[in-house]
Design a protein around this motif. Structure first.
Motif, short mmCIF file in Angstrom:
data_model
loop_
_atom_site.label_atom_id
_atom_site.label_comp_id
_atom_site.label_asym_id
_atom_site.label_seq_id
_atom_site.Cartn_x
_atom_site.Cartn_y
_atom_site.Cartn_z
N ARG A 1 0.98 -1.33 0.59
CA ARG A 1 -0.13 0.48 0.02
C ARG A 1 1.05 0.91 -0.29
O ARG A 1 0.17 1.92 -0.67
CB ARG A 1 -0.94 -0.31 1.40
N GLU A 2 2.33 1.05 0.37
CA GLU A 2 2.96 1.99 0.35
C GLU A 2 4.57 1.72 -0.08
O GLU A 2 4.97 0.90 0.33
CB GLU A 2 3.10 2.71 2.03
N THR B 1 8.29 2.70 -0.24
CA THR B 1 9.04 3.15 1.20
C THR B 1 10.73 3.36 -0.83
O THR B 1 11.62 2.29 -0.95
CB THR B 1 9.97 2.49 1.52
N GLY C 1 -0.07 5.12 -4.97
CA GLY C 1 0.09 5.14 -3.40
C GLY C 1 1.08 6.18 -3.24
O GLY C 1 1.11 6.94 -3.96
N MET C 2 1.31 5.74 -2.03
CA MET C 2 2.02 6.89 -0.86
C MET C 2 3.33 6.50 -1.23
O MET C 2 3.61 5.07 -1.49
CB MET C 2 1.93 6.59 0.21
N GLU D 1 7.38 7.22 0.41
CA GLU D 1 8.48 7.22 1.54
C GLU D 1 9.66 7.90 1.00
O GLU D 1 9.68 6.40 0.42
CB GLU D 1 7.63 6.39 2.75
N ASN E 1 1.97 -3.58 4.66
CA ASN E 1 1.61 -2.30 4.49
C ASN E 1 3.10 -1.82 2.99
O ASN E 1 2.38 -0.88 2.56
CB ASN E 1 2.35 -1.11 5.36
N SER E 2 4.60 -1.82 3.17
CA SER E 2 4.99 -1.53 2.77
C SER E 2 6.28 -2.87 1.76
O SER E 2 6.23 -3.33 2.28
CB SER E 2 6.13 -0.44 3.16
#
Length: 340
Positions: A54-55, A57, A101-102, A104, A269-270
């Motif tokens: 979902r994220e 990095t 999505g996001m 980081e 999540n990542s």
């Protein structure tokens, strides 16, 4: 300075007692219960076998210009470098292709602003409509008003500035560089910028004085000019056993161990891409990308491959079976994921 030194030294016996209490089974149980009451309803619910992160990095660099006493940077063994812009673009394109999505940009360890091409990278990510939030944590040493405005215009949406308890002597104990005045000046200049409100800006305070930082005159000044989103802690992660309470100044201590019955939320999540293109399931504590959480190289597989071929699910299953990867066993950064 001498008075501070005596004070810090005199609390070491008390710290040893307090850390012993934190390491007790009853304290670990209480910590679990309190944490669950406060946070569980806010945790995102994950599919038991998601097919993508979902994220994302992206570690643009693993070079830092500070040497924080609480950070794993001091133990890093891998070569230092900066991610080439071509690799960054390819990663963002892959991420956008599978839904985006996001993003980081906080490195596993390092300072993102050391990368001179950071603005160009953010600008490229922002050209893809599939990319939403773009954020990173910085120590603020290089975050001048000019740099902040360039990042805001490029498309950064969220910034967190990591700082100590807003006192020069404490800052030098915790961050181990003489840059306190520079950071305060940067914050004052940024608050006067016309684009200050364009970025959601937070202060992450790591203090060795427990809650005394809340009474800091410097914090009062920062609040008055617009820095109203902040939080602080003196209880830190141990970087999978690398950092001990005795190495930390003042009242900084290691958080209690969590009961690890459910997979860590990081495994849902990542995905993290290190600056050299290696992939890891944990962008928080896989310091050198060589642990059992390593997932290969982005140049040799698509971003979603570990999610589709079962490698991520195999790591989650190890938590359910009580057979945790070694790097996860003593990690105090763990937080449980809610599964459906």
């Amino acid at each position: 300075m001498k008075t501070v030194s005596v004070t810090i030294s005199s609390i070491q016996p008390l710290k040893r007692i307090l850390q012993g209490v934190l390491e007790s089974k009853i304290c670990a149980w209480l910590f679990d219960e309190v944490w669950n009451l406060r946070h569980r309803r806010h945790l995102p619910v994950f599919s038991s076998r998601p097919l993508r992160s979902r994220e994302l990095t992206i570690e643009v660099t693993n070079i830092c210009n500070a040497n924080c006493v609480f950070c794993g940077y001091q133990f890093q063994a891998r070569p230092k470098g900066i991610m080439p812009i071509e690799r960054f673009r390819a990663i963002v394109d892959n991420y956008a292709l599978i839904g985006g999505g996001m993003i980081e940009l906080t490195p596993v360890v390092g300072e993102a602003l050391v990368d001179p091409s950071l603005e160009e990278k953010v600008r490229y990510a922002r050209t893809r409509p599939e990319i939403g939030r773009i954020s990173f944590v910085t120590n603020g040493i290089l975050l001048t008003r000019k740099r902040f405005e360039a990042l805001a215009e490029a498309g950064v949406t969220h910034l967190t500035l990591s700082i100590s308890g807003l006192d020069r002597e404490e800052y030098e104990r915790v961050y181990r560089v003489d840059r306190y005045d520079i950071i305060l000046r940067n914050l004052e200049d940024i608050a006067a910028s016309a684009v200050f409100a364009k970025v959601q800006f937070a202060l992450g305070i790591r203090s060795d004085t427990l809650r005394a930082w809340r009474r800091s005159p410097a914090l009062a000044r920062l609040r008055a000019i617009g820095y109203t989103n902040y939080g602080g802690t003196s209880f830190l992660d141990n970087w999978s056993g690398r950092i001990q309470t005795a190495r930390l100044p003042g009242f900084m201590m290691i958080r209690p161990q969590r009961t690890k019955r459910l997979p860590c939320w990081m495994l849902y999540n990542s995905t993290t891409i290190l600056h050299d293109g290696r992939m890891t399931a944990c962008g928080c504590r896989d310091l050198d990308g060589t642990s059992e959480l390593a997932l290969g190289h982005i140049d040799q597989q698509p971003l979603q491959a570990p999610w589709i071929d079962g490698r991520m699910e195999a790591l989650r299953q190890r938590f359910r079976d009580g057979n945790l990867p070694d790097v996860c066993r003593d990690c105090r950064h763990y937080a449980p994921a809610r599964e459906v």
